[in-house]
Design a protein around this motif. Sequence first.
Motif, short mmCIF file in Angstrom:
data_model
loop_
_atom_site.label_atom_id
_atom_site.label_comp_id
_atom_site.label_asym_id
_atom_site.label_seq_id
_atom_site.Cartn_x
_atom_site.Cartn_y
_atom_site.Cartn_z
N LYS A 17 -128.47 -9.89 -103.23
CA LYS A 17 -127.85 -9.36 -104.45
C LYS A 17 -127.83 -7.84 -104.43
CE LYS A 17 -128.03 -12.80 -108.04
NZ LYS A 17 -128.52 -13.21 -109.34
N TYR A 18 -128.92 -7.24 -103.94
CA TYR A 18 -128.97 -5.77 -103.90
C TYR A 18 -127.85 -5.23 -103.01
CZ TYR A 18 -130.34 -1.00 -102.97
OH TYR A 18 -130.31 0.37 -102.83
N GLN A 19 -127.64 -5.88 -101.86
CA GLN A 19 -126.59 -5.40 -100.95
C GLN A 19 -125.21 -5.49 -101.61
OE1 GLN A 19 -127.86 -7.88 -97.80
NE2 GLN A 19 -129.28 -6.36 -96.97
N ILE A 20 -124.98 -6.59 -102.32
CA ILE A 20 -123.67 -6.77 -102.99
C ILE A 20 -123.48 -5.72 -104.09
CG2 ILE A 20 -122.29 -8.33 -104.44
CD1 ILE A 20 -123.84 -10.66 -102.91
N TYR A 21 -124.47 -5.66 -105.00
CA TYR A 21 -124.32 -4.74 -106.14
C TYR A 21 -124.36 -3.28 -105.71
CZ TYR A 21 -124.74 -8.70 -109.33
OH TYR A 21 -124.52 -9.86 -110.01
N ASN A 22 -125.14 -2.99 -104.69
CA ASN A 22 -125.21 -1.61 -104.22
C ASN A 22 -123.87 -1.15 -103.67
OD1 ASN A 22 -126.61 0.83 -103.74
ND2 ASN A 22 -126.79 0.30 -101.59
N SER A 23 -123.14 -2.07 -103.02
CA SER A 23 -121.83 -1.67 -102.48
C SER A 23 -120.84 -1.38 -103.62
CB SER A 23 -121.28 -2.73 -101.53
OG SER A 23 -121.23 -3.96 -102.20
N ILE A 24 -120.97 -2.12 -104.74
CA ILE A 24 -120.11 -1.82 -105.91
C ILE A 24 -120.53 -0.47 -106.48
CG2 ILE A 24 -119.49 -2.55 -108.26
CD1 ILE A 24 -120.26 -5.44 -107.40
N PHE A 25 -121.83 -0.31 -106.61
CA PHE A 25 -122.43 0.89 -107.20
C PHE A 25 -122.00 2.16 -106.45
CE2 PHE A 25 -126.17 3.75 -107.15
CZ PHE A 25 -126.32 3.98 -108.51
N MET A 26 -121.95 2.05 -105.10
CA MET A 26 -121.63 3.24 -104.29
C MET A 26 -120.18 3.70 -104.43
SD MET A 26 -124.44 4.01 -102.99
CE MET A 26 -124.55 4.90 -101.47
N THR A 27 -119.33 2.83 -105.00
CA THR A 27 -117.92 3.24 -105.14
C THR A 27 -117.65 3.92 -106.48
OG1 THR A 27 -117.35 1.12 -106.10
CG2 THR A 27 -117.15 1.32 -103.71
N LEU A 28 -118.67 3.97 -107.35
CA LEU A 28 -118.44 4.55 -108.69
C LEU A 28 -118.36 6.06 -108.64
CD1 LEU A 28 -120.78 2.40 -110.94
CD2 LEU A 28 -118.34 2.22 -110.72
N PRO A 29 -117.35 6.63 -109.31
CA PRO A 29 -117.23 8.11 -109.32
C PRO A 29 -118.12 8.71 -110.42
CG PRO A 29 -115.36 7.08 -110.42
CD PRO A 29 -116.28 5.98 -110.05
N PHE A 30 -119.39 9.01 -110.05
CA PHE A 30 -120.33 9.54 -111.05
C PHE A 30 -120.15 11.03 -111.31
CE2 PHE A 30 -123.91 6.32 -110.09
CZ PHE A 30 -123.34 5.45 -111.01
N ASP A 31 -119.50 11.73 -110.38
CA ASP A 31 -119.58 13.18 -110.46
C ASP A 31 -118.28 13.81 -110.01
OD1 ASP A 31 -119.60 13.13 -107.55
OD2 ASP A 31 -121.61 12.33 -107.78
N THR A 32 -118.27 15.13 -110.08
CA THR A 32 -117.05 15.87 -109.71
C THR A 32 -116.86 15.89 -108.20
OG1 THR A 32 -118.47 17.80 -109.86
CG2 THR A 32 -117.02 17.38 -111.72
N ILE A 33 -117.96 15.78 -107.46
CA ILE A 33 -117.84 15.78 -106.00
C ILE A 33 -117.44 14.39 -105.55
CG2 ILE A 33 -119.11 16.03 -103.82
CD1 ILE A 33 -120.84 18.09 -105.15
N THR A 34 -116.31 14.29 -104.94
CA THR A 34 -115.88 12.97 -104.45
C THR A 34 -116.67 12.61 -103.20
OG1 THR A 34 -114.16 14.13 -103.29
CG2 THR A 34 -113.53 13.05 -105.33
N LYS A 35 -116.65 11.39 -102.89
CA LYS A 35 -117.24 10.88 -101.64
C LYS A 35 -118.77 10.90 -101.57
CE LYS A 35 -113.52 12.35 -98.54
NZ LYS A 35 -113.34 13.38 -97.54
N THR A 36 -119.49 11.20 -102.65
CA THR A 36 -120.96 11.19 -102.55
C THR A 36 -121.41 9.80 -102.09
OG1 THR A 36 -121.05 12.73 -104.38
CG2 THR A 36 -123.12 11.70 -103.77
N GLY A 37 -120.83 8.78 -102.74
CA GLY A 37 -121.20 7.41 -102.41
C GLY A 37 -120.88 7.02 -100.98
N VAL A 38 -119.86 7.67 -100.41
CA VAL A 38 -119.48 7.38 -99.02
C VAL A 38 -120.43 8.11 -98.07
CG1 VAL A 38 -117.61 7.59 -97.32
CG2 VAL A 38 -117.07 7.19 -99.73
N LEU A 39 -120.82 9.34 -98.46
CA LEU A 39 -121.64 10.16 -97.57
C LEU A 39 -123.11 9.73 -97.53
CD1 LEU A 39 -120.15 13.66 -98.43
CD2 LEU A 39 -119.89 12.44 -96.27
N LEU A 40 -123.60 9.15 -98.63
CA LEU A 40 -125.03 8.80 -98.68
C LEU A 40 -125.44 7.82 -97.57
CD1 LEU A 40 -127.79 9.12 -99.95
CD2 LEU A 40 -127.15 7.50 -101.73
N PRO A 41 -124.66 6.75 -97.31
CA PRO A 41 -125.06 5.85 -96.20
C PRO A 41 -125.10 6.58 -94.85
CG PRO A 41 -123.42 4.79 -97.59
CD PRO A 41 -123.50 6.21 -98.05
#
Length: 862
Positions: A17-41
């Motif tokens: 479940k963590y792997q599934i939800y985390n992948s959804i979570f990482m696509t959310l635009p939380f901030d002005t800097i794009t791609k944070t969720g892409v760069l973290l992995p």
Amino acid sequence: MSIEPKLKRFKQSVLSKYQIYNSIFMTLPFDTITKTGVLLPLFHETCKKGFAKGDDPTTIVDTFFKKYQARRTKESQINLLFRFIQYIERQVVLFDAIEDAAFPVVNNMEGIGTLRNLKGSAISEGKLEELRKYLEEFKVRIVLTAHPTQFYPGSVLGIITDLTEAIKANDLTQINNLFAQLGKTPFFKREKPTPYDEAVSLIWYLENVFYQSFGNIYNYIQQNVYDDGKKHNEIINIGFWPGGDRDGNPFVKPDTTLKVASKLKQAALKKYYADLKDLRRKLTFRGVEERVIRLETILYNYSINLDTEKTIECRELLVELLSIRKVLIKEHQSLYVNDINSLINRIHLFGFHFASLDIRQDSRIHHKVFSTVIDHLIETGHPLFPKNYHDLSEEDQIKILSEVKDANIDINAFEDEMVFNTLKTIEVIKQIQNSNGEKGANRYIISNNQTALNVMQLFSMLKLTAFKDDLTVDIVPLFETIPDLENAPSVMEQLYTNPVYMEHLKSRGMKQTIMLGFSDGTKDGGYLMANWGIFKAKELLTEMSRKYDITAIFFDGRGGPPARGGGKTHQFYASLGPTIEDKEVQLTIQGQTISSNFGTLDSSQYNLEQLISSGILNRLRKDEHAMSEEDKAVMNDLAETSYQTYKDFKSHPMFIPYLERMSTLKYYAKTNIGSRPSKRSKSDKLIFSDLRAIPFVGSWSQLKQNVPGFYGVGTALKAYEDRGEFYKVEQLYKNSKFFKTLLENSMMSLTKSFFDLTKYMSKDEEFGAFWNIIYSEYTTTKKLLLKLTGYKELMENEPSGKASIEVRESIVLPLLTIQQYALKKIQELEKEGVKDTEQIKIFEKIVTRSLFGNINASRNSA
């Protein structure tokens, strides 16, 4: 049930479940800097590979920017690191929520250690009557403390709760909304909380978790173990420290205590009102409905305004509900009788106090206050106190204090704020007892208690100020350091042989509560000695108390991690054996231990049942846990060797400088998580005795070196290996559940250590040799624990717990890397004598912010 399915259940219900939800979570635009969720992995991968090939944190961060973000400016790089911190903090919350949601699936809610299982075992062994007898006199008390090891503000705790529910229901829309809310909700407090704020955030658990889980457990015991509809021993109760714990917290004033007591009472009344409101919809019968409505109205008004004209006493409320129950049974075929029983049971458990507010203060403060009071009484010509009182021996002083009667002290005569507040607090205890019932506040804990005089000073102060003829307060000495633990039995014997104090104990049911503290014990004596010192003190105190026909009640000051007496606590209580008094189990729980072990209805009920069962099992199978004299000798020897090793380590000239300059110790004070100052004195110089246990243990944990949870254990085991006597330790491990539990908790500390993070320090001119001492003890301990247990890897016997730790450690790996990178930058800038404090401030902010996620992630009661 075999081990494999639990791990399997964990992988299915948590990991997947963590792997599934985390992948959804990482696509959310939380901030002005794009791609944070892409760069973290990518950054995570860089950290993992970097440490595997021996790179240091600075190299890893620099490599990442060169490889993936070469065009970024320095400012933009720092911004991205802050975004990473923000994301990781929220990943930890996500994992918490998923683990909470899966709790009843991963843990067998009817398995070993649960009440259902306990009842089944008692029936099959023909011990049901014995079980009933034990339950009539056995109690578990968990005491919620305000000690700040939890970094979530209330708003985030609310989101975790909602997210847990949404995950249970697989409600993707709601999960998405909560993710978005999480992204926009601040995780840190801009201002320090007040002691009242701390109380309010813990009252949330009383209202939303304990009211329900305590009630369910009590109902189960009443219906399934007794099944006679009678009132029985309450078995579980709850203590409360925020608002009453003054030790080292100048912000806890008498009016804080009163305010918290009122809040507790109102919270309880609101819960009773809500239950009555539900009952009103069901009890619509003649001769019942109007009585329920009357109670509902009174409680509604009373809960809103405690000074309302129409109030009701707790006893009155119970009598009326019992009378209504009689009518239901007699005239209405017992319809909804279980619902009314449930409310009666909860009122029996929580009264009008909800939780018992403990008062705590340091003996050194009492001594100062009391000396001022005595001077005042001598000046005003009180006949009991001679002019040379302060020059008298301790024995003579105690004799005088035993004779204290009414002195009618006018507390307004004292200008010193500490003196006035201490005496005023005693008046407040009396006030709370009058409004919330005696259980509202009836214990006063003396921390750093060293002598019988410390106890008698408070005893006479209570009598002089507010409790003239009838002292309805238990005085609880707290013994913490290794010497104080050794001295505890003689202190207690001095009190037991004092006729006046003995009279007081008779009026309190011949019970004496004695608190024993792990945190400062571990800080003072190291892991093995702290635990063994307490075990030995309990044995001697039990023997001493029984000699005088007194039941000793032991109250353990346990923290979250094994290094502060935490870890798998119920296993400790199940392993004590016949030489330690066990009528009650009392322990403090704090910070992330509250949210991880008792934060949801499922986990709260499960862990409370485990505690109840552990105490009962220890009594039903007492003789199985008795330690032989040979085993005791080995245990004692191991503890002594470990103590000496730890003392030598502590007195190393680099010990304090290392903590001060290489760890996050000084950043704890900047986190605004607790109302209490992070050290005892105001001096700028770091003195070991001033250090509080939480920042001390926490700093080692941030370094991923968990020293207080294992240091000295390896050296102690190695001494036996070197002498060719390792078989003696193996024998002890096989025979003693206590020793086994100790080592299993130590393994948890080792599992959470990660020396690759700080390996770069081994080459440091100043601290290299010191780092190597720690690393060497770590490797020795790990190697010999594996040899002793026969495991191939640490925590082999707890695969799901180990898996949970691995995921959490993996989530925070980038966070730890960023923190070490920032610490190194600060050291470099300071060495260069950089005057640009703005630059240093930014890196300091990174260190402080990364503290939050690291601590929150390690909530496995560790």
